[in-house]
Scaffold this active site. Structure first.
Site, short mmCIF file in Angstrom:
data_model
loop_
_atom_site.label_atom_id
_atom_site.label_comp_id
_atom_site.label_asym_id
_atom_site.label_seq_id
_atom_site.Cartn_x
_atom_site.Cartn_y
_atom_site.Cartn_z
N LYS A 1 0.83 -1.22 0.00
CA LYS A 1 0.00 0.00 0.00
C LYS A 1 0.86 1.26 0.00
O LYS A 1 0.55 2.23 -0.69
CB LYS A 1 -0.92 0.00 1.22
CG LYS A 1 -1.99 -1.08 1.23
CD LYS A 1 -3.01 -0.86 2.32
CE LYS A 1 -2.42 -0.88 3.71
NZ LYS A 1 -1.84 -2.19 4.08
N THR B 1 4.00 1.70 -1.10
CA THR B 1 4.67 1.92 -2.39
C THR B 1 3.67 2.42 -3.43
O THR B 1 4.01 3.27 -4.27
CB THR B 1 5.35 0.63 -2.90
OG1 THR B 1 4.37 -0.42 -3.00
CG2 THR B 1 6.46 0.19 -1.98
N ARG C 1 1.83 7.36 7.60
CA ARG C 1 2.05 7.18 9.03
C ARG C 1 3.54 7.13 9.33
O ARG C 1 4.36 6.74 8.50
CB ARG C 1 1.41 5.87 9.49
CG ARG C 1 -0.10 5.88 9.51
CD ARG C 1 -0.65 4.51 9.89
NE ARG C 1 -0.42 3.54 8.83
CZ ARG C 1 -0.62 2.24 8.95
NH1 ARG C 1 -1.04 1.74 10.10
NH2 ARG C 1 -0.41 1.42 7.94
N LYS D 1 9.21 -6.51 10.37
CA LYS D 1 8.76 -5.91 9.12
C LYS D 1 9.82 -5.08 8.42
O LYS D 1 9.89 -5.03 7.20
CB LYS D 1 7.53 -5.03 9.41
CG LYS D 1 6.92 -4.39 8.17
CD LYS D 1 5.72 -3.54 8.55
CE LYS D 1 5.13 -2.86 7.31
NZ LYS D 1 3.99 -2.00 7.64
N ALA E 1 -2.93 -0.18 14.33
CA ALA E 1 -4.08 -0.41 13.45
C ALA E 1 -5.03 -1.49 13.98
O ALA E 1 -6.13 -1.61 13.46
CB ALA E 1 -3.60 -0.78 12.06
N PHE F 1 -3.72 -2.03 7.23
CA PHE F 1 -4.26 -3.38 7.01
C PHE F 1 -5.21 -3.42 5.81
O PHE F 1 -5.14 -2.58 4.91
CB PHE F 1 -4.93 -3.91 8.27
CG PHE F 1 -3.98 -4.14 9.41
CD1 PHE F 1 -2.67 -4.50 9.18
CD2 PHE F 1 -4.39 -3.98 10.71
CE1 PHE F 1 -1.78 -4.71 10.23
CE2 PHE F 1 -3.52 -4.19 11.77
CZ PHE F 1 -2.22 -4.55 11.53
N PHE G 1 4.49 -7.90 -9.75
CA PHE G 1 5.77 -8.52 -9.40
C PHE G 1 6.34 -9.17 -10.66
O PHE G 1 5.62 -9.47 -11.62
CB PHE G 1 5.58 -9.57 -8.31
CG PHE G 1 5.43 -8.98 -6.93
CD1 PHE G 1 6.38 -9.21 -5.95
CD2 PHE G 1 4.33 -8.20 -6.60
CE1 PHE G 1 6.24 -8.68 -4.68
CE2 PHE G 1 4.18 -7.66 -5.35
CZ PHE G 1 5.15 -7.90 -4.37
N TRP H 1 7.36 0.19 -8.29
CA TRP H 1 8.50 -0.36 -7.54
C TRP H 1 9.74 -0.42 -8.40
O TRP H 1 10.84 -0.11 -7.96
CB TRP H 1 8.14 -1.75 -7.01
CG TRP H 1 9.22 -2.33 -6.12
CD1 TRP H 1 9.44 -2.06 -4.81
CD2 TRP H 1 10.21 -3.29 -6.51
NE1 TRP H 1 10.52 -2.77 -4.35
CE2 TRP H 1 11.02 -3.54 -5.36
CE3 TRP H 1 10.50 -3.96 -7.70
CZ2 TRP H 1 12.08 -4.44 -5.39
CZ3 TRP H 1 11.57 -4.85 -7.72
CH2 TRP H 1 12.35 -5.08 -6.58
#
Length: 972
Positions: free
Chosen positions: A422, A424, A446, A457, A676, A707, A796, A825
């Site tokens: 989300k 990116t 955030r 993460k 979250a 999320f 991807f 990306w």
């Protein structure tokens, strides 16, 4: 006498006091060109470079008769009337604006103020005089100038100072846009170059040219002699006279050729006259001679101008006109405009390097440059080094009438271990909008917690060629907001335990004497204590007047240790702090109790930071925070403990959003990061509001929800949009082929294990299954709120073209306005151009936003509505504890708060392993809690951990610092 001795405000009774605060521009502000056309300026006026006043003499040369002085009066009247009309037009469209001139002078001579006041009174302009000591220092002058530079109510500054005080440092301290006398190097340079679109023409020069034009039918070909003087005024006069078609000669007083030049000149301007004079016999009868004297005495009537002050009044009128021009320009800068944004060019590499390598390869613009490009004023910026800065909330007042831009939310399908991307997508989208489509756009993200950065993460700045830079600063500390939250949270925790200790070990009288002590013989309540007395129904302000019963009620919160809900926090994943025992030292006198730690971002103070819309609102929310209950069942708040003001002090800087930039140099606000699961998981309301004003009517603000859409989007709409009053124009739903395959029935994956072939090889059946289940349900969830959906397929390298085409086709069949592949990306903003165009198209359509439920519905029904409509549950099941909590909250008057569900993010249901779209399940509600300060009720679905633990191999194994270069390694 060291510094300013007098500050007097002089204004006509018909205008507002100059101290009235300008609250911003009205929606229908006239363009500056329209206002300027009313001024009909021959030149844009200003004051003499030396601050001296001017007089006109008629004792030789061409005798200026009574009619000539009438012409001078008429010139003053024309300039006054034009400027008056311009101000009136300005104020009709901008009722809060009042042009203000400040006269900064040495000593208390009021002659210049009297002249300026009389002219200002006729026009409707405010004038303020600041009198420094007669022998003031350069530093004292500069100190005053810096204050005036930063005051948005000041539109012009006249330096009525001795020539010796007008040093280069002083002249160039004054902001060029407030230099209405054209004395700074920049403004003089503009004038010499012939560009006064941003600068000014000295008022004395405008006045002289005006008079010359009155006495000569045609100025072209006439000769003018400048005698004496030096510096900006002489240079300005020379340039302007030559541009009028006249020839200019200069000379000094002791020159042997002076007499000859005077006899040949059509006009003579005498600068810095002093005791010098020219014999009348030198001048031809038709020669016009104008003196610029240093002394000036005020006159009683503007209309009856004697020959000794006519030029001074005309100069003052042109100065007032310059101030009006300056005010118009300032207003124009506040209006919406496309940004002149310098975008960094990307040269993507293949294979794509690591995030930190990409970030380090790009040098960010200085944050001050970025701020200027997007329309921020220097005084609205608080720099934290070169790359980031806090932005003042006063921006909302300045731009309060500016139309908001389009509001775009980025959410995702139900998360999987693959990650959907989300952030990116958010960054890539704003890079495409700003750097490639040249549309004003802002990302609002955030702030990441240190917990995941060093835990599992990793960073949260985006990834690849769509990230915020410098990513090290983004992920580590930033501007210290989370540390401020930690300090405030733990101060409140300390206050709770300290209060229980003191109440347990002291009598009412001792408590009262310590809580309301006598200081220098005076005993009084603090404001926060008076607030508590009012809540208790005690309307007394004299500490001696309370009865014993009132004293007992006032001093005893009587907190029940078993009902305390407030925990300490730390911004580190530390599972061993989940449950602790405090009060074991002998000094705590047996006040032992069990408590625990949460991670800092789970603090209610973080949720408050994200939802507050002003400093005052944050203060009120902090005061309302409930930390536990008394033994009689009454809620106890931070205000009851007397600590809410101190919490606000600790949070006063944290409330300001932090400005950063993307790899392509587009702006980003980083602010707040509420947990979250138990909070709403979105960046701050204030960041969004500031960004929407800055981008303007045709711009875009893209923000992100935590999320999947069932949690993040639902809470964003029902909680954040309620708090902010903002309404989204479109939602971007992020998905990946791999995640859709898992929701379509693909096998589970585990960290470190080889990826199953289903996720590497083409498998259209699994893709279709994921689209018809989870993707379809999340699109439907968005439609519950009346918001159009654009699906962003985060591509991807293992995705096949057939899989990509299938997702886009099925997403549109499931109700999406559009669905497009995104390659940000690997390509940056260029890889999200198709998404940007789809968002622009969808955001331009009418919306019918609606909340999922009315807050006046019973708490139980609000929970059931979310469970059934968003999650797809058949019904809910409450434990007795949850049911009794709902009864308690209703009794305390909290029943109208919105709901913030705390459930797993890994499934639409409460069962993490149930992917796709589970149906027929009963949603269990284990407990119901409340964040009264933040303003929501949060039911607990299953067990929610608010303190993560470190894995076997945390991220910190790879994070290090090169001691020679100070480069950080290992962040990702």
């Amino acid at each position: 006498m060291k510094l300013a001795t007098i500050r007097s405000v002089c204004c006509s009774v018909r205008v507002r006091a100059s101290g009235s605060r300008f609250s911003g521009m009205s929606r229908g502000c006239l363009p500056v060109e329209t206002i300027n056309s009313r001024l009909t300026l021959r030149t844009a006026s200003t004051v003499t470079s030396s601050g001296t006043s001017s007089t006109l003499t008629a004792n030789f040369g061409k005798q200026l008769k009574e009619d000539d002085w009438s012409e001078c009066n008429r010139s003053v009247g024309e300039v006054v009337q034009n400027t008056k009309e311009a101000i009136a037009t300005l104020q009709r469209r901008n009722p809060g604006i009042q042009p203000l001139l400040v006269i900064l002078q040495a000593g208390e001579n009021g002659s210049m103020l009297e002249i300026s006041k009389k002219v200002a009174g006729k026009i409707g302009l405010n004038v303020t005089q600041i009198c420094l000591a007669k022998k003031c220092s350069e530093d004292e002058i500069i100190e005053e100038l810096l204050k005036l530079n930063d005051d948005p109510k000041v539109h012009g500054v006249f330096l009525h100072l001795p020539t010796s005080c007008l040093t280069s440092r002083v002249l160039n301290t004054l902001k060029p846009e407030k230099d209405v006398d054209c004395i700074s190097n920049l403004n003089i340079g503009r004038l010499v170059r012939g560009d006064v679109s941003k600068g000014f023409v000295p008022p004395i020069a405008s006045a002289v040219l005006d008079l010359l034009g009155k006495y000569e039918a045609s100025l072209k070909g006439k000769s003018v002699l400048l005698v004496g003087g030096q510096g900006p005024l002489r240079l300005a006069l020379q340039c302007l006279i030559e541009r009028s078609g006249m020839t200019v000669q200069t000379n000094h007083w002791n020159s042997k050729t002076l007499k000859t030049q005077v006899m040949q000149a059509d006009a003579v301007l005498l600068l810095s006259v002093g005791n010098m004079d020219i014999p009348p016999s030198w001048a031809r009868p038709e020669t016009v001679i104008i003196h610029c004297e240093s002394a000036l005495e005020p006159d009683d009537d503007l209309i009856d101008l004697p020959s000794t002050s006519g030029l001074a009044y005309l100069t003052a009128a042109y100065r007032a006109q310059n101030v009006t021009h300056g005010c118009c320009r300032w207003l124009q800068e506040q209006q919406y405009r496309p940004w002149d944004l310098y975008s960094h060019k990307l040269q993507p590499l293949n294979p794509v390097p690591t995030d930190i390598e990409i970030s380090r390869a790009q040098t960010p613009k200085p944050v001050a440059q970025l701020a200027e490009e997007i329309g921020l004023l220097p005084e609205e910026l608080e720099a934290y080094g070169r790359n980031k800065a806090k932005v003042q909330l006063s921006l909302l007042d300045r731009l309060h009438s500016q139309p908001d831009g389009k509001y775009v939310l980025v959410a995702g399908i139900t998360p999987t271990p693959f990650g959907e991307g989300k952030t990116t997508v958010t960054v890539g989208l704003v890079q495409a909008l700003s750097a490639h489509l040249k549309l004003n756009s802002f990302a609002c993200l955030r702030q990441p917690s240190q917990g995941p950065t060093f835990g599992v993460k990793g960073g949260a700045a985006g990834g690849g060629y769509a990230q915020v830079i410098p990513m090290e600063e983004f992920n580590l500390h930033l501007t210290g907001d989370i540390h401020a939250i930690t300090a405030a949270n733990n101060l409140l925790a300390a206050a709770i335990d300290a209060r229980m200790l003191h109440e347990a070990t002291q009598s009412d009288k001792s408590l009262y004497n310590r809580l309301v002590p006598s200081v220098y013989g005076v005993r009084k309540f603090s404001p926060i204590q008076i607030s508590r007395l009012r809540r208790l129904g005690i309307n007394k302000t004299d500490p001696a007047s309370l009865t014993p019963e009132e004293i007992s009620s006032f001093v005893r919160l009587d907190l029940d240790p078993s009902q305390i809900t407030w925990q300490r926090v730390v911004d580190t994943n530390d599972r061993f702090l989940r449950k602790i025992t405090v009060g074991q030292a002998s000094t705590e006198k047996g006040q032992i109790r069990e408590t625990g730690f949460d991670i800092a971002v789970a603090s209610e103070i973080m949720a408050i930071l994200a939802l507050a819309d002003s400093l005052k609102d944050m203060r009120n929310r902090l005061a309302r925070m409930v930390v536990g209950s008394s033994r009689s069942g009454e809620p106890v708040t931070a205000e009851d403990l007397g600590v809410s003001g101190a919490l606000t002090v600790l949070m006063k800087d944290a409330i300001k959003p932090t400005l950063m930039q993307t790899l392509e140099g587009t702006p980003v606000f980083v602010h707040a990061g509420p947990f979250a699961n138990i909070a709403h998981g979105s960046s701050s309301v204030l960041a969004d509001k500031l960004a929407l004003k800055l981008v303007g009517r045709d711009g875009y603000v893209v923000t992100e929800a935590g999320f999947g859409a069932d949690i993040g989007m639902e809470k964003f709409f029902n909680i954040k949009c309620r708090a902010s009053g903002l309404r989204p124009n479109v939602m971007v739903l992020v998905a990946t082929v791999r995640a859709l395959k898992m929701h379509g029935g693909g096998p589970n994956v585990s960290a470190g294990a080889t990826l199953p072939k289903e996720y590497i090889d083409e498998n259209l059946s699994l893709v279709a299954g994921g689209c018809h289940s989870n993707l379809k349900k999340q699109i439907q969830n968005a439609h519950l709120f009346g918001v159009p959906v654009v699906v962003a397929l985060n591509v991807f390298k293992t995705d096949t073209q057939a899989e990509i085409d299938l997702v886009c086709q099925l997403a549109k069949e499931c109700g999406a306005s559009d669905a497009v592949p995104c390659r940000h990306w690997s390509q940056g903003g260029r890889g999200s151009l198709e998404l940007a165009m789809a968002v622009k198209e969808a955001a331009g359509r009418p919306t019918n936003f609606q909340f999922l439920y009315n807050t006046e519905m019973p708490i139980l029904e609000k929970i059931r509505t979310i469970a059934q409509k968003v999650y797809g549950a058949e019904d809910i099941d409450l434990t007795p504890e949850a049911s009794s909590k709902i009864d308690y909250y209703n009794q305390q008057g909290y029943g109208s708060l919105p709901i913030c569900m705390a459930k797993t993010h890994l499934s639409l249901s409460h069962m993490p392993d149930k992917k796709g779209t589970p149906t027929g399940f009963i949603l269990p509600i284990r407990d119901v809690r409340a964040s009264i300060g933040a303003g929501f009720i949060y039911p607990l679905v299953g067990t929610m951990s608010t303190m993560p633990g470190l894995p076997t191999r945390p991220c910190f194994y790879d994070i290090d610092l090169d001691p020679e270069t100070e480069e950080i390694t290992g962040l990702f």
